[in-house]
Design a protein around this motif. Structure first.
Motif, PDB file in Angstrom:
ATOM      1  N   GLY A   1       1.003 -35.210   5.988  1.00 31.19           N
ATOM      2  CA  GLY A   1       0.303 -34.289   5.103  1.00 31.19           C
ATOM      3  C   GLY A   1       1.141 -33.756   3.954  1.00 31.19           C
ATOM      4  N   ALA A   2       1.935 -34.635   3.346  1.00 30.88           N
ATOM      5  CA  ALA A   2       2.747 -34.217   2.201  1.00 30.88           C
ATOM      6  C   ALA A   2       1.863 -33.653   1.094  1.00 30.88           C
ATOM      7  CB  ALA A   2       3.553 -35.402   1.672  1.00 30.88           C
ATOM      8  N   SER A   3       2.373 -32.646   0.411  1.00 32.93           N
ATOM      9  CA  SER A   3       1.629 -32.071  -0.709  1.00 32.93           C
ATOM     10  C   SER A   3       1.745 -32.931  -1.945  1.00 32.93           C
ATOM     11  CB  SER A   3       2.144 -30.660  -1.024  1.00 32.93           C
ATOM     12  OG  SER A   3       1.924 -29.809   0.071  1.00 32.93           O
ATOM     13  N   ALA A   4       2.894 -33.610  -2.085  1.00 31.32           N
ATOM     14  CA  ALA A   4       3.140 -34.478  -3.236  1.00 31.32           C
ATOM     15  C   ALA A   4       4.238 -35.469  -2.877  1.00 31.32           C
ATOM     16  CB  ALA A   4       3.553 -33.661  -4.451  1.00 31.32           C
TER      17      ALA A   4
ATOM     18  N   ILE B   1      -3.160 -37.325  -2.217  1.00 31.36           N
ATOM     19  CA  ILE B   1      -1.790 -36.834  -2.397  1.00 31.36           C
ATOM     20  C   ILE B   1      -1.266 -37.317  -3.755  1.00 31.36           C
ATOM     21  CG2 ILE B   1       0.580 -36.898  -1.509  1.00 31.36           C
ATOM     22  CD1 ILE B   1      -0.611 -37.394   1.276  1.00 31.36           C
TER      23      ILE B   1
ATOM     24  N   ASP C   1       5.096 -29.174  -8.975  1.00 36.10           N
ATOM     25  CA  ASP C   1       4.827 -27.769  -8.694  1.00 36.10           C
ATOM     26  C   ASP C   1       3.693 -27.248  -9.577  1.00 36.10           C
ATOM     27  OD1 ASP C   1       5.554 -25.083  -7.555  1.00 36.10           O
ATOM     28  OD2 ASP C   1       6.020 -24.683  -9.666  1.00 36.10           O
TER      29      ASP C   1
ATOM     30  N   TYR D   1       1.375 -29.024 -11.054  1.00 40.63           N
ATOM     31  CA  TYR D   1       0.122 -29.701 -10.701  1.00 40.63           C
ATOM     32  C   TYR D   1      -0.515 -29.043  -9.473  1.00 40.63           C
ATOM     33  CZ  TYR D   1      -3.129 -33.483  -9.569  1.00 40.63           C
ATOM     34  OH  TYR D   1      -4.256 -34.219  -9.302  1.00 40.63           O
ATOM     35  N   LEU D   2       0.304 -28.737  -8.477  1.00 42.72           N
ATOM     36  CA  LEU D   2      -0.214 -28.119  -7.259  1.00 42.72           C
ATOM     37  C   LEU D   2      -0.722 -26.705  -7.531  1.00 42.72           C
ATOM     38  CD1 LEU D   2       2.483 -29.379  -4.729  1.00 42.72           C
ATOM     39  CD2 LEU D   2       0.125 -30.198  -4.973  1.00 42.72           C
ATOM     40  N   ASN D   3      -0.288 -26.155  -8.673  1.00 44.94           N
ATOM     41  CA  ASN D   3      -0.764 -24.830  -9.067  1.00 44.94           C
ATOM     42  C   ASN D   3      -1.811 -24.894 -10.180  1.00 44.94           C
ATOM     43  OD1 ASN D   3       0.789 -22.553  -7.619  1.00 44.94           O
ATOM     44  ND2 ASN D   3       2.405 -24.012  -8.124  1.00 44.94           N
TER      45      ASN D   3
END
Length: 252
Positions: A20-23, A46, A213, A215-217
Motif C-alpha cells: 500500500g505504498a502512497s507513491a 499509486i 509530496d 501530488y499527495l496533497n
C-alpha cells in the motif's frame, strides 16, 4: 535496488503495491521493459515518479524528471574537441542500447564530433558496465593503437576505459564520460580523464520527492516530462563537484 533487472524491478513494484505504498520513486530498468511495472502501479492507483531515465510511454507517471542528456553529452563532446584540437581517431563505448539515454547521448556526441576532423574507428557497447568497458577498451587499443580519444556513454564505462588505458601505458588518450561521479571526478583531477557532464541526480531525486509530496496533497506538476540541465565538469571546476552535488564557485 533492481540492478537494472526488469524482472526484479517488477517484483519490487508488486511488493510496493501489496504494502500500500502512497507513491513510488523509480530510476527504471529500461525504457520499454519498465512500462508493465509502472502500469501495475497506475492501475492500483499509486502514483509513480520517474528519475534519471524515462519510460517510452506517457500518461502512466505523474512526472518523469531526467537530466538533459542531449545538452550534457554535447558539452562533454565539446570538452573532448578542445582537448584534442578536433583531430585524430577515436572510439565510442555505448551504453545499454535499449536505454533511451544511450542513443540520445551518442547522437549528441556525434552532432559535435562529426563537425570536426575527428574520425570514429571503433564503436562497441559496454552496457554501462565498468568491467566490460575495460575489456572492450583493451581490445580496441590492440586493434586501433592510433586512437587519441574515447567517448563513453557514462562515467562507469569511462572509468573502465581510463584504467585499461593506464594499464596499457596509454596516458595520452583523451577520455570523456557522462554522469558526474566522484570516481570520474578523481580521474579528471589526476589528469587521466578530460571531463564529464554532471547529471544533477541529487537535485532530480529531491524534486521527485517534493513533487510526490505535493501530488499527495493535491497539486500535480504542470508537466510530466521535465529536463534538468547538466553541468560540464573539467579540470577548471572539478573542485566544485562532490557526491553528485555541484556547488557554484565563489565569486572572486
Amino acid at each position: 535496488s533492481h540492478d537494472d533487472d526488469a524482472t526484479k524491478q517488477s517484483e519490487l513494484f508488486d511488493t510496493a503495491i501489496s504494502e500500500g505504498a502512497s507513491a513510488i520513486v523509480c530510476d527504471n530498468a529500461g525504457a520499454d521493459a519498465s512500462i508493465e511495472a509502472v502500469q501495475k502501479a497506475y492501475d492500483a492507483g499509486i502514483p509513480t515518479f520517474m528519475v534519471d531515465r524515462e519510460i517510452n510511454k506517457e500518461g502512466l507517471c505523474v512526472s518523469q524528471i531526467v537530466a538533459n542528456n542531449d545538452q550534457g553529452a554535447q558539452a562533454a563532446a565539446e570538452a573532448l574537441v578542445e582537448a584534442t584540437g578536433g583531430k585524430g581517431d577515436y572510439a565510442e563505448l555505448l551504453g545499454l542500447e535499449s536505454d533511451t539515454n544511450c542513443q540520445v547521448r551518442s547522437n549528441a556526441f556525434h552532432r559535435v564530433l562529426d563537425q570536426t576532423d575527428m574520425k570514429m574507428v571503433a564503436q562497441q557497447s559496454a552496457n554501462w558496465d565498468q568491467t566490460e568497458a575495460y575489456e572492450k577498451t583493451e581490445a580496441i587499443l590492440q586493434s586501433n593503437p592510433e586512437i587519441t580519444g574515447i567517448i563513453c556513454g557514462n562515467d562507469t564505462m569511462a572509468c573502465g576505459a581510463v584504467q585499461a588505458c593506464l594499464d596499457a601505458g596509454r596516458n595520452d588518450i583523451k577520455i570523456i564520460g557522462l554522469d558526474g561521479s566522484d570516481e570520474a571526478n578523481a580521474y579528471i583531477k589526476s589528469g587521466d580523464m578530460v571531463g564529464t557532464a554532471l547529471q544533477q541526480i541529487a537535485l532530480i531525486t529531491e524534486m521527485a520527492v517534493e513533487q510526490a509530496d505535493a501530488y499527495l496533497n493535491g497539486t500535480a506538476p504542470e508537466e510530466e516530462k521535465q529536463l534538468v540541465p547538466c553541468v560540464a565538469i573539467t579540470a577548471d571546476n572539478t573542485d566544485c563537484l562532490n557526491a553528485f552535488v555541484y556547488t557554484e564557485p565563489e565569486a572572486k
